[in-house]
Scaffold this motif. Sequence first.
Motif, PDB file in Angstrom:
ATOM      1  N   ASP A  60       0.822  -1.208   0.000  1.00 23.42           N
ATOM      2  CA  ASP A  60       0.000   0.000   0.000  1.00 23.42           C
ATOM      3  C   ASP A  60       0.858   1.261   0.000  1.00 23.42           C
ATOM      4  O   ASP A  60       1.508   1.577   1.002  1.00 23.42           O
ATOM      5  CB  ASP A  60      -0.919  -0.012   1.231  1.00 23.42           C
ATOM      6  CG  ASP A  60      -1.851   1.164   1.313  1.00 23.42           C
ATOM      7  OD1 ASP A  60      -1.831   2.043   0.416  1.00 23.42           O
ATOM      8  OD2 ASP A  60      -2.622   1.225   2.290  1.00 23.42           O
ATOM      9  N   GLY A  61       0.823   1.975  -1.103  1.00 22.06           N
ATOM     10  CA  GLY A  61       1.585   3.211  -1.225  1.00 22.06           C
ATOM     11  C   GLY A  61       1.122   4.318  -0.293  1.00 22.06           C
ATOM     12  O   GLY A  61       1.843   5.274  -0.052  1.00 22.06           O
ATOM     13  N   ASN A  62      -0.078   4.207   0.262  1.00 19.27           N
ATOM     14  CA  ASN A  62      -0.597   5.217   1.184  1.00 19.27           C
ATOM     15  C   ASN A  62      -0.359   4.861   2.655  1.00 19.27           C
ATOM     16  O   ASN A  62      -0.741   5.624   3.543  1.00 19.27           O
ATOM     17  CB  ASN A  62      -2.101   5.413   0.955  1.00 19.27           C
ATOM     18  CG  ASN A  62      -2.368   6.006  -0.405  1.00 19.27           C
ATOM     19  OD1 ASN A  62      -1.701   6.939  -0.833  1.00 19.27           O
ATOM     20  ND2 ASN A  62      -3.338   5.433  -1.109  1.00 19.27           N
ATOM     21  N   HIS A  63       0.269   3.717   2.885  1.00 22.38           N
ATOM     22  CA  HIS A  63       0.501   3.281   4.272  1.00 22.38           C
ATOM     23  C   HIS A  63       1.422   4.253   4.997  1.00 22.38           C
ATOM     24  O   HIS A  63       2.448   4.670   4.455  1.00 22.38           O
ATOM     25  CB  HIS A  63       1.107   1.878   4.274  1.00 22.38           C
ATOM     26  CG  HIS A  63       1.561   1.435   5.625  1.00 22.38           C
ATOM     27  ND1 HIS A  63       0.687   1.184   6.660  1.00 22.38           N
ATOM     28  CD2 HIS A  63       2.802   1.200   6.126  1.00 22.38           C
ATOM     29  CE1 HIS A  63       1.367   0.816   7.728  1.00 22.38           C
ATOM     30  NE2 HIS A  63       2.656   0.812   7.423  1.00 22.38           N
ATOM     31  N   GLN A  64       1.058   4.583   6.225  1.00 22.77           N
ATOM     32  CA  GLN A  64       1.903   5.405   7.090  1.00 22.77           C
ATOM     33  C   GLN A  64       2.432   4.527   8.217  1.00 22.77           C
ATOM     34  O   GLN A  64       1.657   3.985   9.004  1.00 22.77           O
ATOM     35  CB  GLN A  64       1.091   6.570   7.680  1.00 22.77           C
ATOM     36  CG  GLN A  64       0.617   7.575   6.645  1.00 22.77           C
ATOM     37  CD  GLN A  64       1.780   8.300   5.996  1.00 22.77           C
ATOM     38  OE1 GLN A  64       2.701   8.764   6.660  1.00 22.77           O
ATOM     39  NE2 GLN A  64       1.754   8.388   4.676  1.00 22.77           N
ATOM     40  N   PRO A 107       7.222   0.681  -5.805  1.00 25.95           N
ATOM     41  CA  PRO A 107       7.108   2.025  -6.387  1.00 25.95           C
ATOM     42  C   PRO A 107       7.116   3.170  -5.368  1.00 25.95           C
ATOM     43  O   PRO A 107       7.692   4.219  -5.631  1.00 25.95           O
ATOM     44  CB  PRO A 107       5.774   1.984  -7.133  1.00 25.95           C
ATOM     45  CG  PRO A 107       5.501   0.549  -7.377  1.00 25.95           C
ATOM     46  CD  PRO A 107       6.159  -0.203  -6.262  1.00 25.95           C
ATOM     47  N   HIS A 108       6.528   2.977  -4.227  1.00 32.10           N
ATOM     48  CA  HIS A 108       6.437   4.058  -3.242  1.00 32.10           C
ATOM     49  C   HIS A 108       7.571   4.013  -2.217  1.00 32.10           C
ATOM     50  O   HIS A 108       7.573   4.787  -1.267  1.00 32.10           O
ATOM     51  CB  HIS A 108       5.083   4.011  -2.519  1.00 32.10           C
ATOM     52  CG  HIS A 108       4.779   2.667  -1.940  1.00 32.10           C
ATOM     53  ND1 HIS A 108       4.167   1.683  -2.685  1.00 32.10           N
ATOM     54  CD2 HIS A 108       5.022   2.137  -0.725  1.00 32.10           C
ATOM     55  CE1 HIS A 108       4.034   0.605  -1.924  1.00 32.10           C
ATOM     56  NE2 HIS A 108       4.550   0.849  -0.748  1.00 32.10           N
ATOM     57  N   GLY A 109       8.533   3.142  -2.410  1.00 32.79           N
ATOM     58  CA  GLY A 109       9.648   3.038  -1.474  1.00 32.79           C
ATOM     59  C   GLY A 109      10.860   3.815  -1.947  1.00 32.79           C
ATOM     60  O   GLY A 109      10.789   4.601  -2.896  1.00 32.79           O
ATOM     61  N   ASP A 110      11.970   3.574  -1.295  1.00 28.05           N
ATOM     62  CA  ASP A 110      13.220   4.220  -1.707  1.00 28.05           C
ATOM     63  C   ASP A 110      14.296   3.168  -1.972  1.00 28.05           C
ATOM     64  O   ASP A 110      15.415   3.276  -1.519  1.00 28.05           O
ATOM     65  CB  ASP A 110      13.683   5.255  -0.680  1.00 28.05           C
ATOM     66  CG  ASP A 110      13.862   4.675   0.722  1.00 28.05           C
ATOM     67  OD1 ASP A 110      13.752   3.448   0.892  1.00 28.05           O
ATOM     68  OD2 ASP A 110      14.137   5.468   1.643  1.00 28.05           O
TER      69      ASP A 110
END
Length: 156
Positions: free
Chosen positions: A67-71, A120-123
């Motif tokens: 989940d790219g929106n996970h905080q 995709p949403h990681g580094d």
Amino acid sequence: MNNHQILTDEIVKLLQGGTAHASFQDAIDGLAPELRGERPYGLPYSIWQLVEHIRIAQWDMLEFSKDGNHQSPKWPDDYWPKEAAPKDNEAWDNSIKQIESDLEEFIRLLKSEDIYTKIPHGDGQTILREALQMADHTSYHISEIILIRRLLKAWK
């Protein structure tokens, strides 16, 4: 069987434990409820706190992976419960059930995704990296649970 399948199968074994080290279930089986919150010899964590920490960290790695929106929770405060013991058997049981279900979900993700592609949403993280981190993290804390049980004279 191809190399990717061999690797994936071995990672699943690593995540589930029980080959080169005890599994999570091995570590908690037969633990008396009254020992869940004990901190022998001034150790900083009880078995309950370690179980909850495993649950929270594993959940965070799973959610980050899908989940790219996970905080993520705030480190370190939100990764460790303040209470030494669970409030009741239901809290203990719910934590164990979530650890098991989140692990099953992560294994499904591991088997269905390209484990080498960057998330995709990681580094730079990949599913492979998250799987290895999850296995390493959990096995480290499983050994702490077993050590506490040995100190409490509650290990096989």
